[in-house]
Design a protein around this motif. Sequence first.
Motif, PDB file in Angstrom:
ATOM      1  N   SER A 295       0.861  -1.183   0.000  1.00 20.72           N
ATOM      2  CA  SER A 295       0.000   0.000   0.000  1.00 20.72           C
ATOM      3  C   SER A 295       0.898   1.233   0.000  1.00 20.72           C
ATOM      4  O   SER A 295       2.068   1.161   0.382  1.00 20.72           O
ATOM      5  N   LYS A 297       0.979   3.849   1.902  1.00 20.01           N
ATOM      6  CA  LYS A 297       1.506   4.251   3.213  1.00 20.01           C
ATOM      7  C   LYS A 297       2.595   3.308   3.699  1.00 20.01           C
ATOM      8  O   LYS A 297       3.547   3.729   4.364  1.00 20.01           O
ATOM      9  N   ASN A 298       2.497   2.020   3.364  1.00 19.80           N
ATOM     10  CA  ASN A 298       3.525   1.066   3.778  1.00 19.80           C
ATOM     11  C   ASN A 298       4.770   1.172   2.909  1.00 19.80           C
ATOM     12  O   ASN A 298       5.896   1.020   3.392  1.00 19.80           O
ATOM     13  N   ASN A 321      -4.128   3.870   1.343  1.00 12.89           N
ATOM     14  CA  ASN A 321      -4.259   2.413   1.386  1.00 12.89           C
ATOM     15  C   ASN A 321      -4.266   1.780  -0.001  1.00 12.89           C
ATOM     16  O   ASN A 321      -4.285   0.557  -0.125  1.00 12.89           O
TER      17      ASN A 321
END
Length: 421
Positions: A295, A297-298, A321
Motif C-alpha cells: 500500500s 503508506k507502507n 491504502n
Amino acid sequence: MNKFDIIVVGAGPAGLMAAIRAAQSGCSVALIDKNKKVGKKLLMTGAGRCNVTNSRPVDEIIANVPGNGRFLHSAFSQFSNLDIISFFEKNGVALKEEDHGRLFPTTNRSKTIVDALFNSCLNLGVQYFPETNVLGLLIENGEVKGIKTAQTNYFSPAVILATGGKTYPSTGATGDGYTFAKSAGHTITRLYATESALLSHEKFIEEKTLQGISLKEIELSVLNAKGKSVVKHQHDLLFTHFGLSGPAALRCSSFVNKLLEKGEKEVTLSLDLFPEIALGQLTQKLSVLTKSNKSLKNACASLLQERLFVFLAETAGLDPNTPAKQCSKKEIDALSKLMKSFHIKVYATFPIEKSFVTGGGVTLSEINPQTLESKKTKGLYMVGELLDINGYTGGYNITCAFVTGAVAGQHSSAAILQQNK
C-alpha cells in the motif's frame, strides 16, 4: 543606613552576573529582588535543564540575535560566551554540548547553574535582599542616587536594572523596569511576544489530526502577503492542539507578529519536510518507492511518520491504502511538492506573558554600548531583556543577559573606584 557602592535590581542571569563582576572589584554590592529566591525564571529555562549559553563563534551568536544583535559587538568584545563557559567551569560546573551548539550543565538541572551564580555572589560578599519590591529610582540632577522600596530606601551612585521583560510574570518579570527606565528619561519601543508558540485555526489543527507529532530538522518559512519568504529556519517542530511549537516555530514568531502588526489577519508558513533534498530528488525517491506492491503508506513508511504521511497523502488527493504502484506521475509530483512546501496559516502567537522572550524594550540609542550606562541618567545601567534586544532559542538570550550583566558590573565598579580615588 542602606548605602552601597552598587545596587543591582533583579536576580536573574543578568543581575547575578552583574553583581558578581561588580563585587569582584571590591565594591560593596546589594542584590535586590522581589522573589524569595534568586533565578526563578532561570530555573524554568531549557525545560528545567538550563541552556546556559552556546558554543558558536561570537559573530554567529550575534547573527542569532535578530533583535538588534549588532548593538552587542562591543559588549561581546569584553565578555563573551567563552567567558561564561570559563566562569562555570571555574565554579565547578561541568557543561556538555548538544545540537546546534547548545550548552547545558551535565547534571541536567537548572538549579546547578543558579546555585553556582548565587554562591559566587555570597562568597564575594554581595548582600541579598529578597522579597523586596522596588517602587522607583532616586534621581537628583540627572544622576541616580539609589532606589525606593516598599520597606526603605537604598542609596548608591550606581544602579544596574536587570528586571527582565514581561514574560512569565509569575517569576517577577512584570515590566517594572520599563517604568523605572521611563522615569529616568528613557523611551521604550513597542513590546511584543517573541520566541512564542504559533496559533492556527487550520482544520487539521483544530481536529488535532497531527497533535503530538515531532519533526526533526525541517525548514519553516514565514511568507509575506506576496508569498515571498521573509525568514526561514531549519530546526525541530512540534504540532500541538493549538498550532505549532518547537524551536522552528519559536524562531519564526517575532516575524509573524511583525506581519500581523501590518494588518494581515493571518500569516502563511511554508513547511519543507526535507530541506536537504531538492524537489526533483524527492520526486525521484517517491517514484522508486511507489513501484512497490505494498500500500502507498507502507511503501513510504521509511519517509515519514505514518500519521503525517497519511494526512499529506489525503491532502494531495491520494488514498494511502491504495497499491503504491497505481500512483500516477502527476500524483507523485503533487505529493512531493506538498512535502517540500506545505502551507499552514497562523493567526497569532501566545501573548507576551506566555512567551519565552519580550521583544522591544529600552531604546538602544539611549544606552552606551561600551558600558551599558544610560545616556540620560548618570550612574544608571540597564541590561538583559529590559533592553530592546532579543535572540532566538538556543542559549542566545541567556548569553546576552550574562554578557550585558557582566559588562555593566565591570564598568559600574570601575566608575565607582575612579570616583573614590
